[in-house]
Design an enzyme around this catalytic site. Structure first.
Site, PDB file in Angstrom:
ATOM      1  N   HIS A   7      92.516 -65.325 -15.590  1.00 12.64           N
ATOM      2  CA  HIS A   7      92.701 -64.869 -16.983  1.00 12.64           C
ATOM      3  C   HIS A   7      93.277 -65.685 -17.987  1.00 12.64           C
ATOM      4  CE1 HIS A   7      88.888 -61.504 -16.249  1.00 12.64           C
ATOM      5  NE2 HIS A   7      90.080 -60.732 -15.096  1.00 12.64           N
ATOM      6  N   ASP A  17      83.596 -64.336  -9.370  1.00 12.52           N
ATOM      7  CA  ASP A  17      83.990 -62.617  -9.779  1.00 12.52           C
ATOM      8  C   ASP A  17      83.859 -62.452 -10.661  1.00 12.52           C
ATOM      9  OD1 ASP A  17      87.617 -61.970  -9.919  1.00 12.52           O
ATOM     10  OD2 ASP A  17      86.616 -60.899 -10.977  1.00 12.52           O
ATOM     11  N   HIS A  66      84.773 -59.982 -13.168  1.00  7.70           N
ATOM     12  CA  HIS A  66      84.392 -60.500 -14.100  1.00  7.70           C
ATOM     13  C   HIS A  66      85.167 -62.189 -14.530  1.00  7.70           C
ATOM     14  CE1 HIS A  66      87.305 -56.993 -12.305  1.00  7.70           C
ATOM     15  NE2 HIS A  66      86.890 -56.142 -13.520  1.00  7.70           N
ATOM     16  N   ASP A 107      85.509 -59.160  -5.996  1.00  8.42           N
ATOM     17  CA  ASP A 107      84.996 -57.165  -6.974  1.00  8.42           C
ATOM     18  C   ASP A 107      83.665 -57.575  -7.282  1.00  8.42           C
ATOM     19  OD1 ASP A 107      86.027 -59.919  -8.374  1.00  8.42           O
ATOM     20  OD2 ASP A 107      87.510 -58.416  -9.660  1.00  8.42           O
TER      21      ASP A 107
END
Length: 342
Positions: free
Chosen positions: A122, A161, A163, A248
């Protein structure tokens, strides 16, 4: 596999209520004790010059000073302590070690996997966010491209991931030497990663976003990897394939609504290993998210077992209509004429 690991990464401790805890690495290490063929390698901390190859110098100086002053809340999600700067440099250094090891020929049972933290995908060029301070995968990819010893002209990064890997996208969005594919939950933090975000300028077409609806399962993620992502990688023909490996999207992770089983990570690993073989690309893994400690540890262990000879169990069933529509949108955005028959 060979796992990159440093005790220094445990010193970054954002607090007992924060999901990105040092216990993530402890759980992985404890689980891997049960497996044979596990090797650990430490690495030197990343030089600041490598970090500033993808991050702004002013931002990096501010981050170092912020940590030296004791840290605190950089933003509501992203917390540092004094030790965070050293952990950041070691996490990025482990990612660089992973690509170096892969490019030097480590494959098969010696395929490298960097177990660094804090995670990085991120972190944008000039800011920290989403638990991330320095973009480990981006630093490592740029290091591979900058190192004359390896002769790397093109790097592909696959981020599974849950996200969107907005930071990796941000850093390489206008470049044609990095192909970035992000497989993530639609609408989840940070809210980026739509199918029409495909790159700009020289980088047009070199970003592939695959946002999947909540409830997506193993078969549908596998269809994404075997379909648009595989086609993108084969067309790009990278010298290095780097996996931004967050865990995740597991059905028992507390953060997401994607419904992957642990087996899904063996399946995706198997397919990406095959793609690396087909394109004659070196292959390396870099840890990102994953916040259910047991399923994180089990999933990393299953990636290891895949390289240790375990055959993944193929899923059955049919693609859900919503997932098929999402994948068709990706194919359309990249003008790919592929069948999604599974």
């Amino acid at each position: 596999m060979q796992f990159g690991y440093s005790e220094v990464c445990l010193a970054h401790d954002p607090g007992p209520r924060h999901p990105e805890t040092p216990d993530r690495l402890r759980a992985i290490r404890e689980r891997l004790k049960r497996k044979h063929g596990v090797e650990y390698v430490d690495a030197d901390p990343c030089d600041v010059e490598r970090i500033t190859a993808v991050h702004g110098s002013a931002y990096v100086e501010s981050l170092e000073e912020f940590c030296a002053d004791g840290g605190g809340n950089w933003d509501p999600d992203t917390t540092a302590v004094e030790e965070t700067w050293d952990a950041v440099r070691h996490s990025a250094g482990l990612a660089c070690w992973a690509v170096e090891a892969a490019l030097e020929g480590n494959d098969g049972r010696k395929t490298p996997f960097s177990l660094g933290r804090p995670p990085g995908h991120h972190a944008v060029a000039d800011d920290a966010m989403g638990f991330c301070f320095v973009n480990n995968a981006a630093v490592a990819a740029q290091h591979a491209l900058d190192s004359e010893a390896y002769g790397v002209d093109r790097v592909a990064i696959v981020d599974w991931d849950v996200h969107h890997g907005n930071g990796i996208q941000d850093i390489f969005y206008d470049r044609d030497d990095v192909f970035f594919a992000s497989l993530h939950e639609q609408g989840l933090y940070p809210g980026t990663g739509a199918v029409d975000e495909t790159g700009t300028g020289d980088g047009e077409g070199a970003t592939m976003n695959v946002p999947m609806p909540a409830g997506t399962d193993d078969l549908e993620y596998l269809a994404a990897v075997e379909g648009p992502i595989a086609a993108g990688i084969e067309s790009f023909d990278p010298d290095l394939l780097l996996v931004s490996a967050g865990f995740d999207a597991h059905r028992h992770d507390p953060i997401s609504r994607i419904r992957l089983s642990t087996e899904a990570y063996a399946l995706m690993t198997d397919r990406l290993r095959g793609l690396a073989d087909e394109t004659d690309a070196a292959l390396a893994f870099v840890l990102e998210g994953g916040y259910g400690l047991d399923v994180l540890a089990d999933s990393v262990a299953l990636v290891h077992e895949t390289f240790d000879g375990r055959e993944p169990i193929e899923p059955g069933g049919e693609l859900a209509d919503q997932a098929e529509e999402a994948l068709e949108a990706v194919l359309d955005a990249h003008e790919l004429n592929l069948s999604l028959e599974f």
